[in-house]
Design a protein around this motif. Structure first.
Motif, short mmCIF file in Angstrom:
data_model
loop_
_atom_site.label_atom_id
_atom_site.label_comp_id
_atom_site.label_asym_id
_atom_site.label_seq_id
_atom_site.Cartn_x
_atom_site.Cartn_y
_atom_site.Cartn_z
N ARG A 56 17.94 17.36 41.17
CA ARG A 56 16.98 16.94 39.84
C ARG A 56 16.94 15.46 39.74
O ARG A 56 18.14 15.03 39.91
CB ARG A 56 17.09 17.50 39.23
CG ARG A 56 16.52 17.96 37.69
CD ARG A 56 17.10 18.77 36.35
NE ARG A 56 17.87 18.29 36.06
CZ ARG A 56 18.76 19.22 34.74
NH1 ARG A 56 18.47 19.57 34.70
NH2 ARG A 56 19.64 17.83 34.55
N ARG B 294 21.08 14.77 40.12
CA ARG B 294 22.24 15.99 40.27
C ARG B 294 21.63 17.27 41.15
O ARG B 294 20.27 17.20 41.18
CB ARG B 294 21.93 16.92 38.35
CG ARG B 294 23.21 15.89 37.98
CD ARG B 294 23.15 16.68 36.06
NE ARG B 294 23.04 15.87 35.91
CZ ARG B 294 23.80 14.80 34.35
NH1 ARG B 294 24.57 14.99 35.10
NH2 ARG B 294 23.64 14.47 33.58
N CYS C 8 20.70 20.44 42.55
CA CYS C 8 20.08 21.89 41.70
C CYS C 8 19.63 22.94 42.36
O CYS C 8 19.84 22.54 43.84
CB CYS C 8 19.16 20.95 41.05
SG CYS C 8 18.03 20.48 41.39
N GLU D 96 17.39 23.61 39.14
CA GLU D 96 18.60 23.87 37.89
C GLU D 96 19.53 23.36 38.00
O GLU D 96 20.37 23.88 39.41
CB GLU D 96 18.81 25.41 37.08
CG GLU D 96 17.76 26.46 36.44
CD GLU D 96 18.41 27.72 36.40
OE1 GLU D 96 19.02 28.41 35.67
OE2 GLU D 96 17.61 28.48 37.56
N VAL D 97 20.87 23.25 37.09
CA VAL D 97 21.86 22.16 37.87
C VAL D 97 22.50 23.43 37.44
O VAL D 97 23.37 23.48 36.51
CB VAL D 97 22.48 20.94 36.62
CG1 VAL D 97 23.17 20.12 37.25
CG2 VAL D 97 21.26 19.95 37.03
N THR D 98 23.65 23.75 38.63
CA THR D 98 24.23 25.06 38.51
C THR D 98 25.60 24.77 39.19
O THR D 98 25.64 23.88 40.42
CB THR D 98 24.03 26.23 38.60
OG1 THR D 98 23.52 26.55 39.95
CG2 THR D 98 22.28 26.87 38.34
N ASN E 235 28.11 17.70 38.69
CA ASN E 235 26.49 18.01 39.80
C ASN E 235 26.07 16.66 40.37
O ASN E 235 24.94 16.69 40.39
CB ASN E 235 25.63 18.62 39.42
CG ASN E 235 26.06 20.32 39.89
OD1 ASN E 235 27.34 20.59 39.03
ND2 ASN E 235 25.41 20.94 39.85
#
Lengths: 231, 83
Positions: free
Chosen positions: A118, A166, A168, A173-175, A186
């Protein structure tokens, strides 16, 4: 924009970087041997991926002490554009041009695959051609890509918008599950406070050629070139 | 004079190598091995017989190159000193 690609013993993505910048993006580019100190006339420096000095002692540690790096540090201090990719990112943290360190991946496996990233914001010379929140698919290929910095260093990085990429999910989504290597928060790529030095583990130079179907990496390099041309 | 530089992961920093080795040892049945830490041991041969000077040189080498203060810690061991 005139580019130099530094070659350390054990670099193995130097040709890829030269090919992406020269043949594909049509920029003048030359190699700079690690013992040379001549960066005359260059506007951008790439520290490429690979295994400089066989990763002996720590990834990037010995390359960080090579003669060319003294000049690269001075070049960066003058505001010159420096991009460290993979092993190049490790070299940048070892020389102190970027904060933190890159540790062994938490899974202890060498990871070589496309990863969605991301783009945190496009207010930098490295992301100007991307949309904020855009997802880029760029491959990683590393064993020591687990970015570590202390909580206060991480807060500082975020407070100054220095985190650019980051890991993702494909949806952006950054998980935790989307984190391939255990990197704190991340993080896949950061820049220095002045915004002229980028370090990232993924390889944008490997995603520039239309023949490879994905050209997401091209956006990063084109951002820099576009930024330079408007200066 | 021989000087040892012992480099270990910093307290509180995850040591995935140590954990993997511990798990492998536990698989072998070493259930009484609770924790394993993997670090480095670097031996320096120095051209001096003065322990203070040897320690100073080794510390300087550690600070400049041998360890990374972000994720590691080190100790200098002079002759006679043990881990």
């Amino acid at each position: 924009m005139k580019w130099g690609v530094v070659v350390f013993p054990g670099s193995n993505c130097d040709r890829d970087a030269e090919d992406a910048l020269g043949r594909i993006l049509q920029q003048p580019v030359r190699f700079v041997w690690h013992r040379d100190r001549d960066l005359e006339g260059l506007d951008g420096i790439v520290l490429p991926g690979g295994f400089s000095y066989g990763d002996y002692l720590r990834s990037g540690a010995i390359a960080g002490l090579s003669p060319v790096m003294e000049e690269v540090v001075a070049f960066a201090d003058r505001g010159g554009t420096v991009i460290g990719i993979c092993n190049g990112f490790q070299v940048l943290t070892e020389t102190g041009l970027l904060p933190g360190a890159l540790r062994r991946n938490t899974g202890l496996r060498f990871i070589c695959e496309d990863r969605p990233l991301r783009v945190e914001h496009n207010n930098s010379r490295f992301t100007g051609r991307c949309e904020t929140g855009e997802v880029l698919n760029i491959p990683v290929a590393h064993n020591e890509g687990n970015y570590y910095a202390t909580e206060s260093e991480l807060d500082e990085l975020e407070a100054h918008n220095q985190v650019l990429f980051r890991y993702c999910t494909p949806g952006g989504e950054v998980t935790e599950d989307a984190n391939p290597n255990g990197s704190t928060r991340n993080i896949a790529g950061i820049m220095n406070r002045s915004g002229n030095v980028l370090g990232m583990m993924p390889h944008p130079e490997r995603r520039c050629d239309p023949l490879l179907a994905h050209e997401d990496g091209r956006k990063v390099l084109e951002s820099v070139i576009r930024w330079f041309e408007t200066q | 004079m021989t000087v040892i530089v012992e480099i270990r992961p910093k307290e509180g920093i995850l040591d995935p190598q140590g954990r993997a080795v511990r798990n492998a040892l536990q698989t072998l049945g070493y259930n009484r091995i609770e924790e394993v830490e993997v670090g480095k041991l670097i031996r320096l041969e120095l051209q001096t017989d003065d322990p203070a000077e040897a320690k100073r040189i080794a510390e300087e080498a550690a600070e400049k190159l041998l360890y990374n203060s972000n994720v590691e810690q080190y100790r200098i061991l002079l002759p006679g000193e043990t881990l």
